[in-house]
Design a protein around this motif. Structure first.
Motif, PDB file in Angstrom:
ATOM      1  N   HIS A 141       0.929  -1.136  -0.078  1.00  0.00           N
ATOM      2  CA  HIS A 141       0.120   0.078   0.052  1.00  0.00           C
ATOM      3  C   HIS A 141       0.811   1.170   0.084  1.00  0.00           C
ATOM      4  CE1 HIS A 141      -2.943   3.042   1.063  1.00  0.00           C
ATOM      5  NE2 HIS A 141      -4.082   2.117   0.908  1.00  0.00           N
ATOM      6  N   PRO A 142       0.569   2.269  -0.677  1.00  0.00           N
ATOM      7  CA  PRO A 142       1.457   3.634  -0.806  1.00  0.00           C
ATOM      8  C   PRO A 142       1.512   4.148   0.471  1.00  0.00           C
ATOM      9  CG  PRO A 142      -0.647   4.016  -2.283  1.00  0.00           C
ATOM     10  CD  PRO A 142      -0.667   2.568  -1.555  1.00  0.00           C
ATOM     11  N   ALA A 151      12.238   0.282   2.818  1.00  0.00           N
ATOM     12  CA  ALA A 151      11.122  -0.680   2.542  1.00  0.00           C
ATOM     13  C   ALA A 151      11.370  -1.532   1.511  1.00  0.00           C
ATOM     14  CB  ALA A 151      10.060   0.220   2.129  1.00  0.00           C
ATOM     15  N   GLU A 152      12.489  -1.454   0.803  1.00  0.00           N
ATOM     16  CA  GLU A 152      12.814  -2.374  -0.329  1.00  0.00           C
ATOM     17  C   GLU A 152      13.279  -3.952   0.251  1.00  0.00           C
ATOM     18  OE1 GLU A 152      16.046  -0.924  -2.650  1.00  0.00           O
ATOM     19  OE2 GLU A 152      14.690   0.913  -3.070  1.00  0.00           O
ATOM     20  N   LEU A 153      12.710  -5.032  -0.242  1.00  0.00           N
ATOM     21  CA  LEU A 153      12.931  -6.226   0.292  1.00  0.00           C
ATOM     22  C   LEU A 153      13.962  -6.726  -0.860  1.00  0.00           C
ATOM     23  CD1 LEU A 153       9.838  -7.890   1.017  1.00  0.00           C
ATOM     24  CD2 LEU A 153      11.497  -7.889   2.421  1.00  0.00           C
TER      25      LEU A 153
END
Length: 153
Positions: A141-142, A151-153
Motif C-alpha cells: 500500500h502507498p 522498505a525494499e526487500l
C-alpha cells in the motif's frame, strides 16, 4: 417473642453482611486493572541477506523468514493495548536455523489508533535496525508506514 431473642437474631447476620461488604469493597479496585486489548496478526519482513529461522514479539512467536522475503505468512495472534501509550516498547527476538545466533532487541512502538489494528508488522532492516508497526495496510500500500530504501526487500 421476647425482646432479647429478636435482638440476637438480628445481630447474628450482621457480621456476615459486614464481611461480604468488606470483601466486595476490596475486590472493586481490581476491576479497574484490566486493560482493554486488541488482537492482531503477527507478520514479519526480512530485508537482510540472511534467513531468519524464527522470530517473535514478547511471548508471541512468528515463523520462518527467508532472506529478502516476508509479509506472506501471518501468524495468529499477538495482543497489545487498544490505547497507545507513549514510550510503549516490545521485545523482538529472532534466531538463525537451530536457534543459533539468537538475538533480541527492545523496540519502541510508533503511535497507533484503536481502529488501525490489523497486523503487527516486524521489519528486520539491512542496517541491523528492527522496526515495528501496528497497521491495517498491506506492505504494497502507498501509505504503508515504512518508506524509501528501508522498505525494499
Amino acid at each position: 417473642m421476647p425482646a432479647n431473642t429478636r435482638h440476637r437474631r438480628e445481630t447474628k447476620w450482621f457480621p456476615s453482611v459486614w464481611r461480604l461488604c468488606l470483601l466486595a469493597g476490596l475486590c472493586l479496585p481490581l476491576t479497574g486493572c484490566t486493560e482493554d486489548r486488541m488482537t492482531l496478526n503477527l507478520v514479519g519482513h526480512n530485508h537482510t541477506n540472511r534467513s531468519i529461522y524464527s522470530f517473535g514479539v514478547n511471548e508471541y512467536g512468528g515463523g520462518y523468514l527467508g532472506a529478502h522475503r516476508g509479509g506472506g505468512g501471518h501468524t495468529c495472534c499477538i495482543s497489545i493495548p487498544r490505547a497507545y501509550r507513549p514510550g510503549m516498547t516490545v521485545t523482538v527476538w529472532w534466531s538463525d536455523w537451530g536457534g543459533e545466533n539468537a538475538m533480541e532487541r527492545i523496540v519502541e512502538v510508533p503511535r497507533y489508533g484503536p481502529d488501525e489494528g490489523g497486523a503487527f508488522a516486524v521489519h528486520f532492516l539491512r542496517s541491523g535496525e528492527v522496526k515495528v508497526f501496528v497497521t491495517m495496510m498491506g506492505y504494497w500500500h502507498p501509505n504503508y508506514p515504512l518508506k524509501g530504501e528501508d522498505a525494499e526487500l
